[in-house]
Design a protein around this motif. Structure first.
Motif, PDB file in Angstrom:
ATOM      1  N   MET A   1       0.839  -1.184   0.000  1.00 13.29           N
ATOM      2  CA  MET A   1       0.000   0.000   0.000  1.00 13.29           C
ATOM      3  C   MET A   1       0.880   1.241   0.000  1.00 13.29           C
ATOM      4  SD  MET A   1      -2.825   1.308   2.774  1.00 13.29           S
ATOM      5  CE  MET A   1      -3.926   0.006   2.340  1.00 13.29           C
ATOM      6  N   HIS A   2       0.490   2.250  -0.791  1.00 15.55           N
ATOM      7  CA  HIS A   2       1.209   3.522  -0.836  1.00 15.55           C
ATOM      8  C   HIS A   2       1.260   4.135   0.564  1.00 15.55           C
ATOM      9  CE1 HIS A   2       2.356   7.587  -1.860  1.00 15.55           C
ATOM     10  NE2 HIS A   2       1.228   8.032  -1.375  1.00 15.55           N
ATOM     11  N   GLY A   3       2.425   4.519   0.955  1.00 16.37           N
ATOM     12  CA  GLY A   3       2.575   5.171   2.249  1.00 16.37           C
ATOM     13  C   GLY A   3       3.191   4.304   3.310  1.00 16.37           C
ATOM     14  N   THR A   4       3.587   3.090   2.963  1.00 16.95           N
ATOM     15  CA  THR A   4       4.225   2.230   3.957  1.00 16.95           C
ATOM     16  C   THR A   4       5.738   2.170   3.761  1.00 16.95           C
ATOM     17  OG1 THR A   4       3.849   0.278   2.583  1.00 16.95           O
ATOM     18  CG2 THR A   4       2.168   0.796   4.248  1.00 16.95           C
ATOM     19  N   GLU A   5       6.228   2.686   2.638  1.00 17.06           N
ATOM     20  CA  GLU A   5       7.659   2.685   2.382  1.00 17.06           C
ATOM     21  C   GLU A   5       8.356   3.805   3.168  1.00 17.06           C
ATOM     22  OE1 GLU A   5       5.689   3.876  -1.470  1.00 17.06           O
ATOM     23  OE2 GLU A   5       5.021   3.834   0.576  1.00 17.06           O
ATOM     24  N   ASN A   6       9.682   3.919   3.001  1.00 19.51           N
ATOM     25  CA  ASN A   6      10.435   4.966   3.687  1.00 19.51           C
ATOM     26  C   ASN A   6      10.022   6.342   3.190  1.00 19.51           C
ATOM     27  OD1 ASN A   6      11.987   3.203   5.239  1.00 19.51           O
ATOM     28  ND2 ASN A   6      13.467   2.929   3.595  1.00 19.51           N
ATOM     29  N   PRO A   7      10.242   7.371   4.003  1.00 18.79           N
ATOM     30  CA  PRO A   7       9.924   8.724   3.547  1.00 18.79           C
ATOM     31  C   PRO A   7      10.785   9.105   2.344  1.00 18.79           C
ATOM     32  CG  PRO A   7      10.710   8.748   5.831  1.00 18.79           C
ATOM     33  CD  PRO A   7      10.761   7.345   5.357  1.00 18.79           C
ATOM     34  N   SER A   8      10.270   9.987   1.557  1.00 17.58           N
ATOM     35  CA  SER A   8      10.974  10.491   0.391  1.00 17.58           C
ATOM     36  C   SER A   8      12.310  11.110   0.798  1.00 17.58           C
ATOM     37  CB  SER A   8      10.100  11.552  -0.284  1.00 17.58           C
ATOM     38  OG  SER A   8      10.863  12.455  -1.032  1.00 17.58           O
ATOM     39  N   ALA A   9      13.362  10.786   0.058  1.00 14.89           N
ATOM     40  CA  ALA A   9      14.680  11.388   0.310  1.00 14.89           C
ATOM     41  C   ALA A   9      14.631  12.891   0.078  1.00 14.89           C
ATOM     42  CB  ALA A   9      15.734  10.731  -0.582  1.00 14.89           C
ATOM     43  N   TRP A  10      13.819  13.341  -0.870  1.00 15.65           N
ATOM     44  CA  TRP A  10      13.660  14.778  -1.141  1.00 15.65           C
ATOM     45  C   TRP A  10      13.070  15.479   0.077  1.00 15.65           C
ATOM     46  CZ3 TRP A  10      15.537  18.044  -4.554  1.00 15.65           C
ATOM     47  CH2 TRP A  10      14.885  19.252  -4.824  1.00 15.65           C
ATOM     48  N   LEU A  11      12.041  14.894   0.668  1.00 16.04           N
ATOM     49  CA  LEU A  11      11.454  15.464   1.882  1.00 16.04           C
ATOM     50  C   LEU A  11      12.477  15.471   3.014  1.00 16.04           C
ATOM     51  CD1 LEU A  11       9.085  16.472   3.656  1.00 16.04           C
ATOM     52  CD2 LEU A  11       8.552  14.075   4.065  1.00 16.04           C
ATOM     53  N   GLN A  12      13.164  14.383   3.202  1.00 16.54           N
ATOM     54  CA  GLN A  12      14.151  14.313   4.280  1.00 16.54           C
ATOM     55  C   GLN A  12      15.246  15.365   4.091  1.00 16.54           C
ATOM     56  OE1 GLN A  12      15.338  10.260   5.585  1.00 16.54           O
ATOM     57  NE2 GLN A  12      13.893   9.585   4.007  1.00 16.54           N
ATOM     58  N   ARG A  13      15.652  15.567   2.850  1.00 18.53           N
ATOM     59  CA  ARG A  13      16.716  16.543   2.579  1.00 18.53           C
ATOM     60  C   ARG A  13      16.298  17.964   2.933  1.00 18.53           C
ATOM     61  NH1 ARG A  13      19.461  17.936  -3.259  1.00 18.53           N
ATOM     62  NH2 ARG A  13      20.840  19.550  -2.446  1.00 18.53           N
ATOM     63  N   TRP A  14      15.029  18.313   2.733  1.00 17.02           N
ATOM     64  CA  TRP A  14      14.577  19.698   2.883  1.00 17.02           C
ATOM     65  C   TRP A  14      13.708  19.943   4.112  1.00 17.02           C
ATOM     66  CZ3 TRP A  14      17.442  22.845   0.355  1.00 17.02           C
ATOM     67  CH2 TRP A  14      18.071  22.416  -0.822  1.00 17.02           C
ATOM     68  N   ALA A  15      13.439  18.948   4.909  1.00 13.78           N
ATOM     69  CA  ALA A  15      12.580  19.110   6.093  1.00 13.78           C
ATOM     70  C   ALA A  15      13.136  20.129   7.080  1.00 13.78           C
ATOM     71  CB  ALA A  15      12.368  17.766   6.777  1.00 13.78           C
ATOM     72  N   HIS A  16      14.445  20.329   7.063  1.00 14.91           N
ATOM     73  CA  HIS A  16      15.043  21.291   7.998  1.00 14.91           C
ATOM     74  C   HIS A  16      14.573  22.728   7.753  1.00 14.91           C
ATOM     75  CE1 HIS A  16      17.673  21.808   4.525  1.00 14.91           C
ATOM     76  NE2 HIS A  16      17.998  22.984   5.041  1.00 14.91           N
ATOM     77  N   LEU A  17      13.960  22.999   6.602  1.00 18.05           N
ATOM     78  CA  LEU A  17      13.464  24.348   6.326  1.00 18.05           C
ATOM     79  C   LEU A  17      12.173  24.669   7.069  1.00 18.05           C
ATOM     80  CD1 LEU A  17      14.110  24.667   2.484  1.00 18.05           C
ATOM     81  CD2 LEU A  17      15.487  25.552   4.384  1.00 18.05           C
ATOM     82  N   MET A  18      11.502  23.647   7.596  1.00 22.98           N
ATOM     83  CA  MET A  18      10.262  23.881   8.339  1.00 22.98           C
ATOM     84  C   MET A  18      10.594  24.472   9.705  1.00 22.98           C
ATOM     85  SD  MET A  18       8.203  20.370   7.670  1.00 22.98           S
ATOM     86  CE  MET A  18       8.718  19.432   6.251  1.00 22.98           C
ATOM     87  N   ALA A  19       9.817  25.460  10.089  1.00 20.27           N
ATOM     88  CA  ALA A  19       9.978  26.014  11.431  1.00 20.27           C
ATOM     89  C   ALA A  19       9.657  24.932  12.459  1.00 20.27           C
ATOM     90  CB  ALA A  19       9.045  27.209  11.612  1.00 20.27           C
ATOM     91  N   PRO A  20      10.310  24.946  13.601  1.00 21.00           N
ATOM     92  CA  PRO A  20      10.006  23.946  14.632  1.00 21.00           C
ATOM     93  C   PRO A  20       8.518  23.946  14.978  1.00 21.00           C
ATOM     94  CG  PRO A  20      11.966  25.202  15.211  1.00 21.00           C
ATOM     95  CD  PRO A  20      11.360  25.875  14.008  1.00 21.00           C
ATOM     96  N   GLY A  21       7.962  22.752  15.112  1.00 20.13           N
ATOM     97  CA  GLY A  21       6.557  22.603  15.487  1.00 20.13           C
ATOM     98  C   GLY A  21       5.571  23.056  14.435  1.00 20.13           C
ATOM     99  N   SER A  22       5.980  23.068  13.166  1.00 18.24           N
ATOM    100  CA  SER A  22       5.097  23.515  12.082  1.00 18.24           C
ATOM    101  C   SER A  22       3.848  22.653  11.967  1.00 18.24           C
ATOM    102  CB  SER A  22       5.842  23.456  10.739  1.00 18.24           C
ATOM    103  OG  SER A  22       6.755  24.499  10.618  1.00 18.24           O
ATOM    104  N   THR A  23       2.802  23.273  11.438  1.00 18.18           N
ATOM    105  CA  THR A  23       1.638  22.505  11.006  1.00 18.18           C
ATOM    106  C   THR A  23       1.939  22.046   9.588  1.00 18.18           C
ATOM    107  OG1 THR A  23       0.557  24.497  10.170  1.00 18.18           O
ATOM    108  CG2 THR A  23      -0.011  23.785  12.412  1.00 18.18           C
ATOM    109  N   VAL A  24       1.728  20.770   9.323  1.00 18.96           N
ATOM    110  CA  VAL A  24       2.077  20.192   8.029  1.00 18.96           C
ATOM    111  C   VAL A  24       0.853  19.506   7.443  1.00 18.96           C
ATOM    112  CG1 VAL A  24       3.549  18.532   6.823  1.00 18.96           C
ATOM    113  CG2 VAL A  24       4.465  19.809   8.777  1.00 18.96           C
ATOM    114  N   LEU A  25       0.616  19.736   6.162  1.00 17.94           N
ATOM    115  CA  LEU A  25      -0.424  19.033   5.431  1.00 17.94           C
ATOM    116  C   LEU A  25       0.249  18.078   4.459  1.00 17.94           C
ATOM    117  CD1 LEU A  25      -3.346  18.508   4.590  1.00 17.94           C
ATOM    118  CD2 LEU A  25      -3.116  20.412   2.962  1.00 17.94           C
ATOM    119  N   ASP A  26      -0.061  16.792   4.587  1.00 20.26           N
ATOM    120  CA  ASP A  26       0.442  15.764   3.682  1.00 20.26           C
ATOM    121  C   ASP A  26      -0.711  15.391   2.751  1.00 20.26           C
ATOM    122  OD1 ASP A  26       1.622  13.629   2.381  1.00 20.26           O
ATOM    123  OD2 ASP A  26       2.038  12.476   4.202  1.00 20.26           O
ATOM    124  N   VAL A  27      -0.596  15.800   1.489  1.00 24.00           N
ATOM    125  CA  VAL A  27      -1.655  15.610   0.503  1.00 24.00           C
ATOM    126  C   VAL A  27      -1.490  14.246  -0.162  1.00 24.00           C
ATOM    127  CG1 VAL A  27      -2.670  16.517  -1.622  1.00 24.00           C
ATOM    128  CG2 VAL A  27      -1.799  18.090   0.119  1.00 24.00           C
TER     129      VAL A  27
END
Length: 181
Positions: free
Chosen positions: A1-27
């Motif tokens: 099922m989609h969504g059970t694999e590892n997180p995207s490497a692209w997301l992992q690479r850029w997640a540091h740009l989110m402010a701490p405790g951000s609200t996140v929408l995963d579409v």
């Protein structure tokens, strides 16, 4: 099922740009692989997907909504998020809404299949493949931090990716330096 694999490497690479405790929408969150990852980083995550079985799996990582965002109303009307994450999903009529859902100082992290993918596998219909530069055009009102458009192997696929921030993030970007690739 989609969504059970590892997180995207692209997301992992850029997640540091989110402010701490951000609200996140995963579409089109599937079973919540990105929700799980971002929740472990301390973000408040919300996912939306039309598959009730996937949403049931994702709910352990945050708030979830089961909705068909292609035929029904946008369930987040009037809301903005510190980050909007989209991977392996494309519904062109929704693109302006997704960009508009990024809060001031927020980040859009988007990655999906691109033209050329029809030569190596699925998806192969043009409706599901970004055209060259399409994400750049859609996000013109945001500041592009990173962009890629090309071929990747293992598995073979053509992808287009962007990380873009809404005005107000300049100061945040200065506080969160780039991470090594």
């Amino acid at each position: 099922m989609h969504g059970t694999e590892n997180p995207s490497a692209w997301l992992q690479r850029w997640a540091h740009l989110m402010a701490p405790g951000s609200t996140v929408l995963d579409v089109a969150c599937g079973a919540g692989r990105h929700m799980r990852y971002l929740a472990t980083l301390g973000h408040r995550v919300t996912g939306v997907d039309r598959n009730p079985e996937a949403v049931a799996l994702a709910q352990s990582s945050g708030s979830v909504i089961c909705a068909d965002i292609e035929t029904g109303p946008w369930p987040f009307a009037g809301q903005t998020f510190g980050c909007v994450v989209v991977t392996h999903y494309l519904w062109r009529p929704l693109l302006p809404t997704l960009v508009g859902s990024v809060a001031p100082g927020g980040v859009l992290i988007y990655e999906t299949f691109a033209a050329g993918n029809e030569s190596v596998g699925k998806p192969s219909r043009p409706d599901f493949l970004l055209q060259p530069g399409e994400l750049l055009r859609v996000t013109e009102g945001l500041r592009t931090v990173a962009y890629e458009d090309g071929f990747e192997a293992s598995p073979d696929r053509f992808v287009q990716r962007i990380v873009a921030v809404r005005s107000g993030a300049t100061e945040a970007l200065e506080r969160r330096p780039l991470q090594p690739a």
